[in-house]
Design a protein around this motif. Sequence first.
Motif, PDB file in Angstrom:
ATOM      1  N   GLY A  16     122.585  -6.245  43.566  1.00 49.50           N
ATOM      2  CA  GLY A  16     121.754  -5.148  42.552  1.00 49.50           C
ATOM      3  C   GLY A  16     121.434  -6.808  41.251  1.00 49.50           C
ATOM      4  O   GLY A  16     122.463  -7.839  41.106  1.00 49.50           O
ATOM      5  N   SER A  17     121.120  -6.349  40.513  1.00 47.81           N
ATOM      6  CA  SER A  17     120.753  -7.519  39.172  1.00 47.81           C
ATOM      7  C   SER A  17     120.933  -6.462  37.712  1.00 47.81           C
ATOM      8  O   SER A  17     120.855  -4.961  37.486  1.00 47.81           O
ATOM      9  N   ARG A  19     120.934  -7.206  33.318  1.00 47.10           N
ATOM     10  CA  ARG A  19     120.385  -8.066  32.676  1.00 47.10           C
ATOM     11  C   ARG A  19     121.408  -7.817  30.959  1.00 47.10           C
ATOM     12  O   ARG A  19     121.048  -6.930  30.366  1.00 47.10           O
ATOM     13  N   ARG A  67     123.420 -17.329  40.113  1.00 46.82           N
ATOM     14  CA  ARG A  67     122.749 -16.446  40.427  1.00 46.82           C
ATOM     15  C   ARG A  67     122.927 -15.804  38.583  1.00 46.82           C
ATOM     16  O   ARG A  67     122.211 -14.795  38.714  1.00 46.82           O
ATOM     17  N   THR A  69     121.561 -16.515  34.205  1.00 53.16           N
ATOM     18  CA  THR A  69     120.747 -17.773  33.530  1.00 53.16           C
ATOM     19  C   THR A  69     121.275 -16.960  32.095  1.00 53.16           C
ATOM     20  O   THR A  69     120.864 -15.847  32.121  1.00 53.16           O
ATOM     21  N   GLN A  82     120.968 -13.172  32.251  1.00 49.31           N
ATOM     22  CA  GLN A  82     120.290 -11.940  33.529  1.00 49.31           C
ATOM     23  C   GLN A  82     120.949 -12.229  34.563  1.00 49.31           C
ATOM     24  O   GLN A  82     121.711 -13.645  34.814  1.00 49.31           O
ATOM     25  N   ASN A  84     121.906 -11.775  38.581  1.00 46.55           N
ATOM     26  CA  ASN A  84     121.303 -11.196  39.541  1.00 46.55           C
ATOM     27  C   ASN A  84     122.250 -11.962  41.034  1.00 46.55           C
ATOM     28  O   ASN A  84     124.055 -12.033  41.113  1.00 46.55           O
ATOM     29  N   SER A  85     122.227 -10.771  42.041  1.00 44.11           N
ATOM     30  CA  SER A  85     123.136 -11.029  43.194  1.00 44.11           C
ATOM     31  C   SER A  85     124.306 -10.289  43.166  1.00 44.11           C
ATOM     32  O   SER A  85     125.845 -11.826  43.022  1.00 44.11           O
TER      33      SER A  85
END
Length: 124
Positions: A16-17, A19, A67, A69, A82, A84-85
């Motif tokens: 999942g992600s 932020r 992954r 940022t 951010q 991700n993964s």
Amino acid sequence: QVQLVESGGGLVQAGGSLRLTCAAAGRYFRSLAVAWFRQAPGKEREFVSGMDWYGGSTSDADFVKGRFTISRDNAKNTVDLQMNSLKAEDTAVYYCAARSSARRSTDSGAYDYWGRGTQVTVSS
């Protein structure tokens, strides 16, 4: 003086992600380099990602490349991460940091200002 407050942490499943956002107070924030660090239980604090004051140059730890940022909005005095993964090994408290220099650093000792952190938990 600069105050940093992180938000956006939580529980997420692997893959999942999330932020994360770091909100800064202080008139000089936009001239400071910023970074995200993390600390897992029983481990030392480690560098995740960093950015120069103008946002043009960044550095990422090898374990997050592709992954995570980092970004910043100097008009809003915010720094985002951010993610991700996400993996179970990304579980940690994530800290926002700023230093009285225009250039980023991977050394936690180079940073002058720290937030209190936000917990990120990734379930496998």
